[in-house]
Write a protein that holds these residues in place. Structure first.
Motif, PDB file in Angstrom:
ATOM      1  N   THR A 169      62.712  30.629  50.730  1.00 13.54           N
ATOM      2  CA  THR A 169      62.501  30.951  52.312  1.00 13.54           C
ATOM      3  C   THR A 169      63.398  31.575  52.853  1.00 13.54           C
ATOM      4  O   THR A 169      64.787  31.463  52.727  1.00 13.54           O
ATOM      5  CB  THR A 169      62.323  29.674  53.027  1.00 13.54           C
ATOM      6  N   PHE A 196      50.984  29.830  57.031  1.00 15.27           N
ATOM      7  CA  PHE A 196      52.458  29.595  56.739  1.00 15.27           C
ATOM      8  C   PHE A 196      52.441  27.917  56.548  1.00 15.27           C
ATOM      9  O   PHE A 196      51.833  27.071  57.250  1.00 15.27           O
ATOM     10  CB  PHE A 196      53.189  29.732  58.217  1.00 15.27           C
ATOM     11  N   THR A 197      53.295  27.619  55.568  1.00 14.02           N
ATOM     12  CA  THR A 197      53.339  26.400  55.063  1.00 14.02           C
ATOM     13  C   THR A 197      54.656  25.582  55.397  1.00 14.02           C
ATOM     14  O   THR A 197      54.868  24.635  55.018  1.00 14.02           O
ATOM     15  CB  THR A 197      52.689  26.014  53.655  1.00 14.02           C
ATOM     16  N   THR A 198      55.668  26.411  55.699  1.00 15.96           N
ATOM     17  CA  THR A 198      57.017  25.953  55.763  1.00 15.96           C
ATOM     18  C   THR A 198      57.369  25.817  57.098  1.00 15.96           C
ATOM     19  O   THR A 198      58.566  25.330  57.191  1.00 15.96           O
ATOM     20  CB  THR A 198      57.834  27.076  55.167  1.00 15.96           C
ATOM     21  N   LEU A 199      56.569  25.833  58.166  1.00  8.87           N
ATOM     22  CA  LEU A 199      56.963  25.618  59.445  1.00  8.87           C
ATOM     23  C   LEU A 199      57.058  24.103  59.449  1.00  8.87           C
ATOM     24  O   LEU A 199      56.513  23.293  59.121  1.00  8.87           O
ATOM     25  CB  LEU A 199      55.963  25.988  60.538  1.00  8.87           C
ATOM     26  N   VAL A 210      60.446  31.228  56.150  1.00  8.72           N
ATOM     27  CA  VAL A 210      59.077  31.647  55.376  1.00  8.72           C
ATOM     28  C   VAL A 210      59.397  32.284  54.199  1.00  8.72           C
ATOM     29  O   VAL A 210      60.445  32.942  53.973  1.00  8.72           O
ATOM     30  CB  VAL A 210      58.082  32.238  56.546  1.00  8.72           C
ATOM     31  N   THR A 211      58.301  32.374  53.290  1.00  5.67           N
ATOM     32  CA  THR A 211      58.601  33.093  52.113  1.00  5.67           C
ATOM     33  C   THR A 211      57.984  34.518  52.190  1.00  5.67           C
ATOM     34  O   THR A 211      57.121  34.807  52.999  1.00  5.67           O
ATOM     35  CB  THR A 211      57.663  32.262  51.027  1.00  5.67           C
ATOM     36  N   GLU A 238      53.998  34.504  52.004  1.00  7.19           N
ATOM     37  CA  GLU A 238      53.032  33.956  53.073  1.00  7.19           C
ATOM     38  C   GLU A 238      53.399  35.185  54.363  1.00  7.19           C
ATOM     39  O   GLU A 238      52.427  35.213  55.147  1.00  7.19           O
ATOM     40  CB  GLU A 238      53.588  32.609  53.584  1.00  7.19           C
ATOM     41  N   LEU A 239      54.458  35.538  54.407  1.00  2.05           N
ATOM     42  CA  LEU A 239      54.528  36.694  55.420  1.00  2.05           C
ATOM     43  C   LEU A 239      53.886  37.729  55.116  1.00  2.05           C
ATOM     44  O   LEU A 239      53.217  38.244  56.220  1.00  2.05           O
ATOM     45  CB  LEU A 239      56.186  37.124  55.620  1.00  2.05           C
ATOM     46  N   ASP A 254      60.579  24.061  65.724  1.00  2.00           N
ATOM     47  CA  ASP A 254      59.777  25.440  65.606  1.00  2.00           C
ATOM     48  C   ASP A 254      58.838  25.700  66.806  1.00  2.00           C
ATOM     49  O   ASP A 254      58.366  26.716  66.669  1.00  2.00           O
ATOM     50  CB  ASP A 254      59.171  25.149  64.081  1.00  2.00           C
TER      51      ASP A 254
END
Length: 265
Positions: A4, A93-96, A116-117, A120-121, A102
């Motif tokens: 990320t 998006f799974t890392t928020l 983010v990765t 996913e971006l 955030d």
């Protein structure tokens, strides 16, 4: 694919402008005042990346074209960070982080807890290229064995996460290519200079080369100006990518048109 990073200015379109056009009644002509601005309730100044001060009344279209920080933050303030956050969730998006860190105005500038990765971006921007439909990331469609038997099939139906008109407007508002690359039909959907973190600096760029969306983070262990990285690494990389993709897509389209003509005749 699991690393990320802070997405920086690439997040402006996804976090602020997608919900602004899609649900807040704004258009590309909606104006924000690019002037001295502090995050509400703080003494933290929102700074633009350019050193020429402020540019006054500016449209969302200009905000996208020139990557204007104040315009993005003011737009998200009107939309509200919670709505922007919800749209990002729908974009996959799974890392928020679901708390005050955030769900806040720095979200518009990619100021996140974890980042983010790249996968996913890139897929988030692919939802714009797909006319507002989001598909889960996958690396295959069908897998056959050597006898031609179907072993696996990826049934990815997709979900409409924004209006088709919103996706169309944002694609048209993306900065066009350099004059010598216009024939390659690519648009830069997002670009961000990554901050100096553990002696690493770089650029994160998302491009749309019809009908493909590509994303890459270009890093260097030496802190170098973004313009230098773009000239020495970014420009040659994307120039080569555009040429190769264009050749593949052009060949595919020509074959498709030839078959259509053959059928018609």
């Amino acid at each position: 694919t699991d690393s990320t990073r802070q997405p920086g200015s690439t997040f402006k379109v996804l976090a602020a402008y997608v919900p602004a056009l899609d649900t807040a009644g704004m258009t590309l002509a909606t104006v924000q005042d690019d002037a001295k601005y502090y995050y509400p309730g703080t003494k933290k100044l929102v700074k633009n990346w350019y050193s020429t001060g402020y540019r006054g009344l500016s449209s969302i279209r200009q905000g996208i074209k020139y990557s204007m920080n104040v315009v993005a933050v003011k737009t998200l303030e009107e939309v509200t960070p919670k709505i922007g956050y919800d749209y990002l969730q729908n974009l996959g998006f799974t890392t928020l982080v679901d708390n005050y860190t955030d769900i806040a105005l720095p979200l518009a500038l990619g100021g996140l807890t974890k980042g983010v990765t790249n996968l996913e971006l890139t897929n988030g921007f692919a939802s714009i290229a797909n006319g507002g439909t989001h598909y889960k990331t996958s690396f295959y469609t069908k897998i056959y064995d050597h006898d031609g038997n179907l072993l696996l099939e990826n049934d990815n139906e997709g979900q409409q996460v924004m209006k088709e008109s919103t996706a169309w407007l944002l694609t048209k508002a993306a900065p066009p290519p350099k004059p010598d690359l216009k024939k390659f039909l690519w648009r830069r959907l997002g670009r961000a200079a990554l901050p100096l973190i553990t002696k690493t600096f770089g650029l994160w760029v998302i491009h749309h080369i019809l009908p493909v969306v590509s994303g890459a983070a270009m890093m260097t262990v030496r802190p170098s100006p973004p313009a230098l990285i773009q000239r020495k690494s970014g420009a040659p990389l994307w120039n080569s990518l555009a040429k190769n993709l264009y050749k593949t897509i052009f060949y595919h389209n020509c074959c498709h048109l030839y078959q259509m003509r053959e059928t018609c005749h």
